[in-house]
Design an enzyme around this catalytic site. Structure first.
Site, PDB file in Angstrom:
ATOM      1  N   GLU A  92      62.924  75.672 -19.253  1.00  0.00           N
ATOM      2  CA  GLU A  92      64.382  75.138 -18.883  1.00  0.00           C
ATOM      3  C   GLU A  92      64.972  75.821 -17.644  1.00  0.00           C
ATOM      4  O   GLU A  92      64.820  76.896 -17.630  1.00  0.00           O
ATOM      5  CB  GLU A  92      65.181  75.298 -20.275  1.00  0.00           C
ATOM      6  CG  GLU A  92      64.915  74.561 -21.380  1.00  0.00           C
ATOM      7  CD  GLU A  92      65.805  75.225 -22.537  1.00  0.00           C
ATOM      8  OE1 GLU A  92      65.424  74.708 -23.761  1.00  0.00           O
ATOM      9  OE2 GLU A  92      66.639  75.800 -22.339  1.00  0.00           O
ATOM     10  N   CYS A 105      70.670  78.713 -14.232  1.00  0.00           N
ATOM     11  CA  CYS A 105      70.261  79.759 -15.112  1.00  0.00           C
ATOM     12  C   CYS A 105      68.702  79.561 -15.113  1.00  0.00           C
ATOM     13  O   CYS A 105      68.258  78.417 -15.518  1.00  0.00           O
ATOM     14  CB  CYS A 105      70.965  79.528 -16.477  1.00  0.00           C
ATOM     15  SG  CYS A 105      70.104  80.583 -17.607  1.00  0.00           S
ATOM     16  N   CYS A 112      59.161  84.159 -25.425  1.00  0.00           N
ATOM     17  CA  CYS A 112      59.634  85.564 -25.386  1.00  0.00           C
ATOM     18  C   CYS A 112      59.208  86.278 -26.426  1.00  0.00           C
ATOM     19  O   CYS A 112      59.089  85.740 -27.717  1.00  0.00           O
ATOM     20  CB  CYS A 112      61.274  85.415 -25.338  1.00  0.00           C
ATOM     21  SG  CYS A 112      61.956  87.204 -24.895  1.00  0.00           S
ATOM     22  N   CYS A 116      64.092  88.100 -30.786  1.00  0.00           N
ATOM     23  CA  CYS A 116      65.844  88.432 -31.375  1.00  0.00           C
ATOM     24  C   CYS A 116      65.993  87.544 -32.785  1.00  0.00           C
ATOM     25  O   CYS A 116      65.496  86.223 -32.391  1.00  0.00           O
ATOM     26  CB  CYS A 116      66.873  88.511 -30.478  1.00  0.00           C
ATOM     27  SG  CYS A 116      66.401  89.689 -29.276  1.00  0.00           S
ATOM     28  N   CYS A 119      67.994  83.958 -31.634  1.00  0.00           N
ATOM     29  CA  CYS A 119      67.503  83.264 -30.353  1.00  0.00           C
ATOM     30  C   CYS A 119      66.596  82.280 -30.466  1.00  0.00           C
ATOM     31  O   CYS A 119      65.463  82.273 -31.178  1.00  0.00           O
ATOM     32  CB  CYS A 119      67.234  84.319 -29.224  1.00  0.00           C
ATOM     33  SG  CYS A 119      66.582  83.672 -27.654  1.00  0.00           S
ATOM     34  N   GLY A 164      63.149  83.952 -22.071  1.00  0.00           N
ATOM     35  CA  GLY A 164      62.039  85.031 -21.320  1.00  0.00           C
ATOM     36  C   GLY A 164      62.845  86.477 -21.414  1.00  0.00           C
ATOM     37  O   GLY A 164      64.025  86.261 -21.138  1.00  0.00           O
ATOM     38  N   GLU A 165      62.379  87.509 -21.202  1.00  0.00           N
ATOM     39  CA  GLU A 165      62.813  88.625 -21.017  1.00  0.00           C
ATOM     40  C   GLU A 165      62.383  89.043 -19.605  1.00  0.00           C
ATOM     41  O   GLU A 165      61.391  89.517 -19.142  1.00  0.00           O
ATOM     42  CB  GLU A 165      62.433  89.677 -22.054  1.00  0.00           C
ATOM     43  CG  GLU A 165      62.711  91.092 -21.599  1.00  0.00           C
ATOM     44  CD  GLU A 165      64.055  91.495 -21.367  1.00  0.00           C
ATOM     45  OE1 GLU A 165      64.945  90.994 -22.125  1.00  0.00           O
ATOM     46  OE2 GLU A 165      64.241  92.053 -20.324  1.00  0.00           O
ATOM     47  N   SER A 196      70.028  89.330 -16.850  1.00  0.00           N
ATOM     48  CA  SER A 196      70.046  89.932 -18.095  1.00  0.00           C
ATOM     49  C   SER A 196      69.077  90.490 -19.023  1.00  0.00           C
ATOM     50  O   SER A 196      68.147  89.929 -18.945  1.00  0.00           O
ATOM     51  CB  SER A 196      70.807  88.719 -19.055  1.00  0.00           C
ATOM     52  OG  SER A 196      70.914  88.986 -20.514  1.00  0.00           O
ATOM     53  N   SER A 219      71.999  92.827 -23.069  1.00  0.00           N
ATOM     54  CA  SER A 219      72.193  92.134 -24.473  1.00  0.00           C
ATOM     55  C   SER A 219      72.550  93.278 -25.508  1.00  0.00           C
ATOM     56  O   SER A 219      71.414  93.644 -25.988  1.00  0.00           O
ATOM     57  CB  SER A 219      71.240  91.202 -24.773  1.00  0.00           C
ATOM     58  OG  SER A 219      71.227  90.005 -23.857  1.00  0.00           O
ATOM     59  N   LEU A 220      73.804  93.694 -25.780  1.00  0.00           N
ATOM     60  CA  LEU A 220      73.936  94.931 -26.745  1.00  0.00           C
ATOM     61  C   LEU A 220      74.293  94.240 -28.163  1.00  0.00           C
ATOM     62  O   LEU A 220      73.319  94.408 -29.004  1.00  0.00           O
ATOM     63  CB  LEU A 220      75.284  95.507 -26.301  1.00  0.00           C
ATOM     64  CG  LEU A 220      75.640  96.545 -27.014  1.00  0.00           C
ATOM     65  CD1 LEU A 220      74.462  97.783 -26.755  1.00  0.00           C
ATOM     66  CD2 LEU A 220      77.159  97.170 -26.445  1.00  0.00           C
ATOM     67  N   ASN A 295      75.721  80.276 -30.406  1.00  0.00           N
ATOM     68  CA  ASN A 295      75.219  78.636 -30.273  1.00  0.00           C
ATOM     69  C   ASN A 295      74.222  78.606 -31.458  1.00  0.00           C
ATOM     70  O   ASN A 295      73.412  79.043 -31.246  1.00  0.00           O
ATOM     71  CB  ASN A 295      74.625  78.358 -29.113  1.00  0.00           C
ATOM     72  CG  ASN A 295      75.231  77.776 -28.129  1.00  0.00           C
ATOM     73  OD1 ASN A 295      75.701  76.728 -28.313  1.00  0.00           O
ATOM     74  ND2 ASN A 295      75.242  78.404 -26.790  1.00  0.00           N
ATOM     75  N   CYS A 339      70.058  78.670 -24.707  1.00  0.00           N
ATOM     76  CA  CYS A 339      68.881  78.822 -24.048  1.00  0.00           C
ATOM     77  C   CYS A 339      67.779  78.539 -24.927  1.00  0.00           C
ATOM     78  O   CYS A 339      67.600  79.114 -25.924  1.00  0.00           O
ATOM     79  CB  CYS A 339      68.831  80.139 -23.132  1.00  0.00           C
ATOM     80  SG  CYS A 339      69.801  80.196 -21.579  1.00  0.00           S
TER      81      CYS A 339
END
Ligand code: SAH
Ligand code: SF4
Length: 348
Positions: A92, A105, A112, A116, A119, A164-165, A196, A219-220, A295, A339
């Protein structure tokens, strides 16, 4: 093996590659001019470039490897592209319109592995890393779409916040940044680029040392280890005791503030005491907290979006405690905005 995209080479890499084959530096400049300024998509279109040079390039590279699978346009002008990679996987890319310009983006991996709990991207395990060329191609395809529309619009900002990371695909991501920043090419200002990460501390040190001048966002999402581990399992391996010093190192090396992303999850991390604890954790660090409305993702039904008044109260508490912060404006909420959502729906 299929050929890779020439977009994946930094200017220095292309120059060195051509030099090894007897073509002087001026050729690389010519080729880049065609790729990024005139934006042709075949080597034969590069009409003033030496024929031997074009021959060796086309024998070893292609320009485009992605194909457009679907495109959804939202009422607010956000466009979500789903691209098919040469091996068939889908990724995407999102174009967003802001007052200050157009941002894209980009995705850095197919799936990934960080997983998380909130996500959509992490629902699908990582298949592979994207090459630098495949990441640049996302920007180029969006730019080519804008060129086709014909209003003279340019991609001005980039956020590396797609699937992805990015720090788990470090070298390709860094090459990508070098390519899009380059003044001989797209010339996107480093301060207009944000990467990020979920907080891979070791890579944050490496990234700081590169002094790329781009913005870094972490991303905290939680103010303490117990809660952060509950919603981001990466925190078990890299707890706040490791993450915060890496953040400090980045702030010191870059002499810039850092962005801390905080998704507000109803009754999970959105209470007044969480805001106070977050303010305490941040202390007097040069940080900007970006509060992100959650989201909803079908598969993660344990989480709901915080109510607006809770979001505002959280914001107020941070402000009262001296923290610089803002609430992220959402884009394309009518088109599977989170995402990874569009992709995970297509893959089902
Ligand atoms: N892997 C990187 C970059 C991609 S995610 C990272 O985690 O930082 C980009 C941002 O979107 C992260 O801050 C992530 O936490 C957030 N995000 C993921 N799922 C979301 C959701 N359902 N709603 C809102 N933000 C989400
Ligand atoms: Fe991966 Fe980022 Fe999603 Fe976590 S939030 S699963 S790191 S893409």
């Amino acid at each position: 093996m299929s050929k890779t995209s020439i977009y994946g080479l930094t200017f220095e890499q292309l120059s060195a590659w051509l030099l090894e084959r007897g073509h002087k530096k001026g050729r690389a400049s010519q080729v880049w001019e065609w790729l990024y300024r005139k934006r042709v998509t075949t080597f034969t279109d590069m009409v003033d470039v030496n024929l031997d040079c074009l021959k060796v390039l086309s024998e070893n590279f292609t320009i485009q490897t992605l194909t457009e699978h679907t495109k959804q346009e939202s009422a607010d002008g956000t466009i979500k592209f789903l691209f098919a990679l040469a091996d068939g996987d889908l990724i995407e890319t999102v174009l967003m319109r802001h007052k200050y310009g157009l941002s894209v983006c980009v995705t850095t991996q197919v799936g990934c592995n960080i997983g998380c709990s909130f996500c959509a991207s992490g629902l699908l395990k990582k298949d592979r890393d994207l090459s630098s060329g495949e990441i640049v191609e996302q920007i180029m395809n969006v730019q080519l779409h804008l060129d086709e529309v014909g209003k003279g619009e340019r991609v001005s900002h980039i956020v590396v916040m797609g699937i992805g990371e990015p720090f788990d695909n470090f070298e390709n991501m860094v090459d990508f940044l070098e390519i899009v920043k380059d003044q001989k090419g797209l010339e996107i200002g480093p301060r207009h680029i944000t990467v990020s990460t979920s907080g891979l501390a070791q890579k944050i040190y490496e990234f700081a040392d590169l002094k790329l001048q781009v913005n870094l966002a972490i991303s905290l999402h939680a103010p303490n280890n117990e809660l952060r581990t509950r919603i981001m399992k990466i925190n078990r391996a890299i707890p706040l005791e490791k993450l915060m010093p890496a953040i400090d190192y980045y702030i010191e090396k870059s002499n810039r503030r850092i962005t801390l992303e905080y998704i507000l999850l109803k009754d999970v991390n959105d209470q007044k005491e969480h805001a106070e604890e977050l303010a305490e954790l941040i202390g007097d660090r040069r940080a900007y907290v970006n509060l992100i409305p959650y989201n909803p993702v079908d598969e993660h039904s344990q989480y709901q979006r915080s109510e607006e008044k809770t979001v505002l109260a959280f914001y107020d508490t941070l402000k009262k405690n001296g923290i610089t912060c803002g609430i992220r404006i959402e884009h394309g909420t009518d088109i599977d905005a989170a995402c990874g959502q569009l992709r995970s729906k297509q893959m089902k």
